[in-house]
Scaffold this motif. Sequence first.
Motif, PDB file in Angstrom:
ATOM      1  N   ALA A 122       0.936  -1.154   0.056  1.00 44.74           N
ATOM      2  CA  ALA A 122      -0.197   0.012  -0.127  1.00 44.74           C
ATOM      3  C   ALA A 122       0.845   1.109   0.011  1.00 44.74           C
ATOM      4  CB  ALA A 122      -0.786  -0.014   1.361  1.00 44.74           C
ATOM      5  N   ILE A 123       1.835   1.539   0.821  1.00 43.17           N
ATOM      6  CA  ILE A 123       2.836   2.481   1.005  1.00 43.17           C
ATOM      7  C   ILE A 123       3.611   2.542  -0.466  1.00 43.17           C
ATOM      8  CG2 ILE A 123       4.938   3.363   1.946  1.00 43.17           C
ATOM      9  CD1 ILE A 123       3.919   1.903   4.643  1.00 43.17           C
ATOM     10  N   TYR A 124       3.864   1.334  -1.071  1.00 41.58           N
ATOM     11  CA  TYR A 124       4.774   1.457  -2.044  1.00 41.58           C
ATOM     12  C   TYR A 124       3.894   2.056  -3.258  1.00 41.58           C
ATOM     13  CZ  TYR A 124       6.441  -0.539  -6.739  1.00 41.58           C
ATOM     14  OH  TYR A 124       6.651  -0.673  -8.010  1.00 41.58           O
ATOM     15  N   LYS A 144      -2.710   4.862   8.332  1.00 46.24           N
ATOM     16  CA  LYS A 144      -2.860   5.659   9.622  1.00 46.24           C
ATOM     17  C   LYS A 144      -1.896   6.092  10.168  1.00 46.24           C
ATOM     18  CE  LYS A 144      -5.412   5.585  13.905  1.00 46.24           C
ATOM     19  NZ  LYS A 144      -6.749   5.916  14.150  1.00 46.24           N
ATOM     20  N   SER A 145      -1.670   7.693  10.407  1.00 50.47           N
ATOM     21  CA  SER A 145      -0.404   8.232  11.043  1.00 50.47           C
ATOM     22  C   SER A 145      -0.849   9.382  11.790  1.00 50.47           C
ATOM     23  CB  SER A 145       0.438   8.490  10.003  1.00 50.47           C
ATOM     24  OG  SER A 145       0.171   9.315   9.062  1.00 50.47           O
ATOM     25  N   ALA A 146       0.232   9.877  12.364  1.00 51.08           N
ATOM     26  CA  ALA A 146      -0.311  11.031  13.241  1.00 51.08           C
ATOM     27  C   ALA A 146      -0.948  12.171  12.421  1.00 51.08           C
ATOM     28  CB  ALA A 146       0.996  11.618  14.164  1.00 51.08           C
ATOM     29  N   SER A 147       0.146  12.264  11.098  1.00 51.06           N
ATOM     30  CA  SER A 147      -0.488  13.394  10.130  1.00 51.06           C
ATOM     31  C   SER A 147      -1.707  13.061   9.230  1.00 51.06           C
ATOM     32  CB  SER A 147       0.687  13.629   9.324  1.00 51.06           C
ATOM     33  OG  SER A 147       1.037  12.607   8.566  1.00 51.06           O
ATOM     34  N   GLY A 151      -6.464   7.546   8.282  1.00 54.47           N
ATOM     35  CA  GLY A 151      -6.153   6.492   7.335  1.00 54.47           C
ATOM     36  C   GLY A 151      -6.403   5.076   7.900  1.00 54.47           C
ATOM     37  N   PHE A 152      -5.958   4.202   7.019  1.00 57.60           N
ATOM     38  CA  PHE A 152      -6.592   2.761   7.612  1.00 57.60           C
ATOM     39  C   PHE A 152      -5.454   2.019   8.455  1.00 57.60           C
ATOM     40  CE2 PHE A 152      -6.664  -1.780   6.570  1.00 57.60           C
ATOM     41  CZ  PHE A 152      -8.201  -1.648   6.153  1.00 57.60           C
ATOM     42  N   ASP A 153      -6.129   1.675   9.452  1.00 56.79           N
ATOM     43  CA  ASP A 153      -5.250   0.999  10.536  1.00 56.79           C
ATOM     44  C   ASP A 153      -4.845  -0.528  10.134  1.00 56.79           C
ATOM     45  OD1 ASP A 153      -4.029   0.071  12.781  1.00 56.79           O
ATOM     46  OD2 ASP A 153      -5.601   0.930  14.354  1.00 56.79           O
TER      47      ASP A 153
END
Length: 307
Positions: A122-124, A144-147, A151-153
């Motif tokens: 997904a990141i790629y 999902k992230s702080a920023s 997002g998807f967990d």
Amino acid sequence: MISRSFKSLMVAALTVAAACLPVCAAYPDLTVTVHKGGFATVNSYIISNGKTLTVIDVQRKGYEAQKLADLVRSMGLPLTQVFITHGHTDHFTGMHVFRDLFPKARILVADEAIRRDVKEYAIYMDQGGATEAETPLERPLRPKSASFPEGFDYENSIGLLKGPVLNFDGGGACDVMSTYPATEAPHMSTLYCKSINALFLADLGYNKVHPWMGDDITIERVVAWKKELVRLRREYGQLNPTIYPGHGDPGTIAMVDELISYFDNYLRIVANAENRTDAMMQITRLYPDYKEADFFLKYSLINHIGE
Ligand SMILES: [Zn+2]
């Protein structure tokens, strides 16, 4: 005294039971519904045990997942689980659609390695994997992230099987195999459902579709993939199971033989071709009716033959 109709009913029931011993007693009959995706000829499968539904893989586009979800709804049974076979976007993109439409259904993968593959791919795809054919990651699947808190967990939304078995709520189960070396994906899971003699090959199986060998799939991984098919052929050939591939129509074990021979041809042609165009011509001449030449085959050749 037993009435005649009751007696004949008993005979009928015993005949059915005898026909499917020893497995039917332990596993109620499963039925498989095939959903052929409109993008990248990717399949999803809906397994029913008559009480609940399980979906195997959820398509490459949100709108394709929506069509699959409509089919699931039309079947009138609760969807309790979604099983993702491996970490490629054509199999997991619809997760966000299913999470939203079926919040009670668990999303599962075979093991931690596959969950990691899903997130990493997904990141790629979000950060440079996109091409004209492979479109960017759908926004709701951004990790999902702080920023990006919406997002998807991945860690909490995707559960892991407790063992090499996929159990269906209400009865029945399929064996899960996930000890494959890196092949079409770094990790892969397949299912064998004994009660219906069905082998779900995920993306170890392609039927009249050029297999995907782009991105990080080295020639060594293609060789390992072929080797696994030879092993599966040896292991399951005698049983003559129905084969459910990741791409293309379901069929018989003959599709495995055809894919093994495809790899032999592909490896030979790639090793000897003058250039990509030459290889493309040779392969499409051998397999004129195969789908995804402009997508899967094109990027496989870009991957394996220098300019
Ligand atoms: Zn695929």
